[in-house]
Motif scaffolding. Sequence first.
Motif, PDB file in Angstrom:
ATOM      1  N   GLU A  36      -3.358   5.044  12.844  1.00  0.00           N
ATOM      2  CA  GLU A  36      -4.666   5.282  12.237  1.00  0.00           C
ATOM      3  C   GLU A  36      -4.443   5.567  10.757  1.00  0.00           C
ATOM      4  O   GLU A  36      -3.588   6.374  10.386  1.00  0.00           O
ATOM      5  N   PHE A  37      -5.189   4.896   9.918  1.00  0.00           N
ATOM      6  CA  PHE A  37      -5.070   5.078   8.473  1.00  0.00           C
ATOM      7  C   PHE A  37      -5.991   6.180   7.984  1.00  0.00           C
ATOM      8  O   PHE A  37      -7.032   6.454   8.582  1.00  0.00           O
ATOM      9  N   SER A  45     -10.831   1.682  -9.088  1.00  0.00           N
ATOM     10  CA  SER A  45     -11.591   0.515  -8.660  1.00  0.00           C
ATOM     11  C   SER A  45     -12.811   0.841  -7.810  1.00  0.00           C
ATOM     12  O   SER A  45     -13.695   0.003  -7.658  1.00  0.00           O
ATOM     13  N   GLY A  46     -12.832   2.021  -7.211  1.00  0.00           N
ATOM     14  CA  GLY A  46     -13.907   2.375  -6.291  1.00  0.00           C
ATOM     15  C   GLY A  46     -13.738   1.746  -4.923  1.00  0.00           C
ATOM     16  O   GLY A  46     -14.588   1.879  -4.049  1.00  0.00           O
ATOM     17  N   GLU A  47     -12.631   1.048  -4.709  1.00  0.00           N
ATOM     18  CA  GLU A  47     -12.363   0.382  -3.439  1.00  0.00           C
ATOM     19  C   GLU A  47     -11.780   1.358  -2.421  1.00  0.00           C
ATOM     20  O   GLU A  47     -11.151   2.351  -2.782  1.00  0.00           O
ATOM     21  N   GLN A  48     -11.973   1.045  -1.141  1.00  0.00           N
ATOM     22  CA  GLN A  48     -11.415   1.838  -0.055  1.00  0.00           C
ATOM     23  C   GLN A  48      -9.941   1.486   0.141  1.00  0.00           C
ATOM     24  O   GLN A  48      -9.570   0.313   0.117  1.00  0.00           O
ATOM     25  N   LEU A  49      -9.121   2.529   0.321  1.00  0.00           N
ATOM     26  CA  LEU A  49      -7.692   2.348   0.606  1.00  0.00           C
ATOM     27  C   LEU A  49      -7.399   2.927   1.980  1.00  0.00           C
ATOM     28  O   LEU A  49      -7.840   4.030   2.290  1.00  0.00           O
ATOM     29  N   GLY A  50      -6.651   2.205   2.779  1.00  0.00           N
ATOM     30  CA  GLY A  50      -6.166   2.726   4.049  1.00  0.00           C
ATOM     31  C   GLY A  50      -4.710   3.102   3.870  1.00  0.00           C
ATOM     32  O   GLY A  50      -3.868   2.248   3.611  1.00  0.00           O
TER      33      GLY A  50
END
Length: 64
Positions: A36-37, A45-50
């Motif tokens: 699970e991340f 960037s405002g991007e989602q990171l796992g």
Amino acid sequence: MATEITLVDGGRCHVEGDTRAVEQTILAAARGAIMEFAWLTEVESGEQLGINPEHVVMLRAITA
């Protein structure tokens, strides 16, 4: 507030949230299902990171 995460390979990423909130997200993922991340938002960037909790070495508070 933002937090810098250092990974085992020396890579670093800056995510939104104070260190306690980021720590709790990482710990919750580590206690969850296998692989699970921890999902966090990258500051730049405002991007989602796992992020794999097993690869986290250090957290440090930073000013965004």
